[in-house]
Design an enzyme around this catalytic site. Structure first.
Site: not given
Ligand SMILES: Cc1cc2nc3c(=O)[nH]c(=O)nc-3n(C[C@H](O)[C@H](O)[C@H](O)COP(=O)(O)OP(=O)(O)OC[C@H]3O[C@@H](n4cnc5c(N)ncnc54)[C@H](O)[C@@H]3O)c2cc1C
Length: 447
Positions: A172, A317
């Protein structure tokens, strides 16, 4: 329970997993504290739009506190978590210790440089709003510096943009960069020709989008090439230096290098003391808890669990969202005295966007490419954006840029230097001080 009153649930991370766990526990008989080092939830799938000046940061992020403004049992805390004491049932932040009855760790993952963290300053990855703004700064600055040098009658280095990694993020980024160069910036510079810039996508494996079926990988490569991206597969990057990458013996000069390869889980996973895979993801039980601690759950990108076919669930996500909702339900079942059920992921399909009217979609037996896939991608992603205001703004921005090719968020903020940029090339000192013509004082061909 540590409290004689309502059980306390600590959720670490306000990303897709944590936010959905907290939302499902809102107005339920628990006290929820959601701890994130940022004050906002970031909609990561649209980060590339911020990095490529299509959207502004506030359009793809939402203050966590604001999301829960009506839910009095949810407290939002902006603090960094640095450790756990599972025996004492406490979470350590940089500021204090918080006790819990249930702990949900959803701290996500970040990009990895295959043990070469020294490459990061020369090749930023796309994970946070800050990183997206840094990428935007570098991309836009490249054209400004090239124009400035051309006006001064000097040649700059080649306008090469190298994207490392042919997964969804790399694809992308490369596709959108190509669009910007060919359509958005093409008519705004007088002494350089942005449409002559080269966008080179390097993928170490044999095909782009390796997690997709082969026909969609092929289609993605064709769509990228149509947009003007040079796709090089089996091109393993062996070094990144200021202004260049190396693929074995080949040195590829690059004005900007972007990193979209490799993923490493948050270090918080290892701190839980549970077994982890090589990327640091926690090997969770079928109910997403960790061995020996039914009250501790790990979800989203930080966790790894196999599906019915024995394949690990992808870092997407929808996985994090479904896991967040499931964990909330499981906690409520525990409190009701109902037996737990195992987690099952419902795969509704995956989509990857490439550029304007270009995308691929894998809905199991149905594979779509091009405009229809792009339209599906667009509507699904707008639908899942947090906040009605954001959905509306993004929809309007997208419709506007679709018809006009305009990208309005083209601000360069912060410093004005670019790692490895060759300024005032001695061999190219102006003979006559005249402005360069559009055929390009910048060399675009050389590696
Ligand atoms: C550029 C990009 C594009 C993407 N595109 C897609 C897509 O098109 N479709 C799709 O399905 N998925 C996509 N993904 C993947 C998707 O975003 C992730 O799978 C999803 O965000 C995972 O969710 P999560 O809650 O596990 O972690 P995250 O959403 O990464 O959230 C983690 C949170 O934890 C917090 N955190 C981390 N460490 C600490 C700490 N020590 N103390 C306090 N807070 C902390 C961070 O600040 C963050 O807010 C993409 C990812 C990226 C990077």
């Amino acid at each position: 329970m540590s409290s004689k009153q309502t059980p306390r649930v600590i959720i670490v991370g306000g990303g897709f997993g944590g936010l959905n766990a907290a939302r499902s526990l809102a107005n339920k008989p628990v006290r929820v504290t959601i701890v994130d080092r940022k004050n906002h939830h970031t909609f990561q799938p649209l980060l590339y739009q911020v990095a490529t000046a299509g959207l502004s940061p506030a359009e793809i992020a939402a203050p966590i506190r604001n999301v829960f403004r009506g839910d009095t049992n949810v407290v939002s805390l902006m603090e960094e978590v640095v450790g756990f004491d599972l025996d004492q049932r406490t979470v350590k932040t940089t500021e204090q210790e918080l006790s819990y009855d249930y702990l949900v760790v959803a701290a996500g993952a970040t990009h990895a440089y295959f043990g070469h963290d020294e490459w990061e300053p020369y090749a930023p990855g796309l994970k946070t709003i800050e990183a997206a703004l840094e990428i935007r700064r570098r991309v836009l600055l490249t054209f400004e510096l090239a124009e400035r040098q051309a006006i001064a009658g000097e040649a700059s280095g080649p306008l090469n943009f190298v994207v490392v990694g042919g997964g969804p993020t790399g694809v992308e980024l490369a596709g959108t960069l190509a669009e910007i160069c060919r359509h958005v910036l093409a008519h705004e510079f007088r002494s350089i020709d942005p449409s002559m810039a080269r966008i080179i996508l390097l993928e170490g494996g044999p095909r782009v989008l390796p997690a997709y079926p082969e026909d969609l990988s092929r289609s993605a490569q064709e769509q990228l090439e149509r947009l003007g991206v040079e796709v090089r597969t089996s091109a393993l990057v062996t070094a990144v230096e200021p202004g260049a990458v190396r693929i074995g013996d080949t040195r590829l000069v690059a004005a900007v290098v972007l990193w979209a390869a490799g993923v490493a889980a948050s270090p918080l996973g290892k701190m839980l003391g549970a077994p982890c895979d090589r990327a640091g993801r926690v090997l969770v039980e079928p109910d997403l808890s960790i061995p020996g601690h039914r009250e501790v759950f790990v979800i989203g990108d930080l966790a790894t669990l196999k599906d019915k076919q024995g394949r690990p669930l992808p870092g997407l996500a929808p996985v994090a969202i479904q896991e967040g909702k499931y964990v909330a339900k499981t906690i409520l079942r525990d409190l009701d005295g109902t037996a737990r059920k195992d987690f099952h992921y419902w795969d509704k399909g995956t989509l990857a966007t490439i550029g304007r009217a270009a995308a691929v979609a894998d809905f199991g037996k149905i594979h779509i490419s091009g405009f229809l896939a792009w339209l599906s991608w667009l509507f699904i992603h707008i639908f899942f954006l947090i906040g009605f205001r954001n959905r509306l703004l993004v929809f309007i921005q997208w419709a506007w840029s679709y018809f006009t090719y305009d990208r309005g968020a083209r601000l360069i903020t912060g410093n004005t230097s670019l790692p490895g940029w060759v300024g005032r090339h001695p061999a190219a000192t102006s003979q006559n001080g005249k402005e360069g013509d559009r055929s390009g004082k910048q060399g675009v061909a050389a590696d």
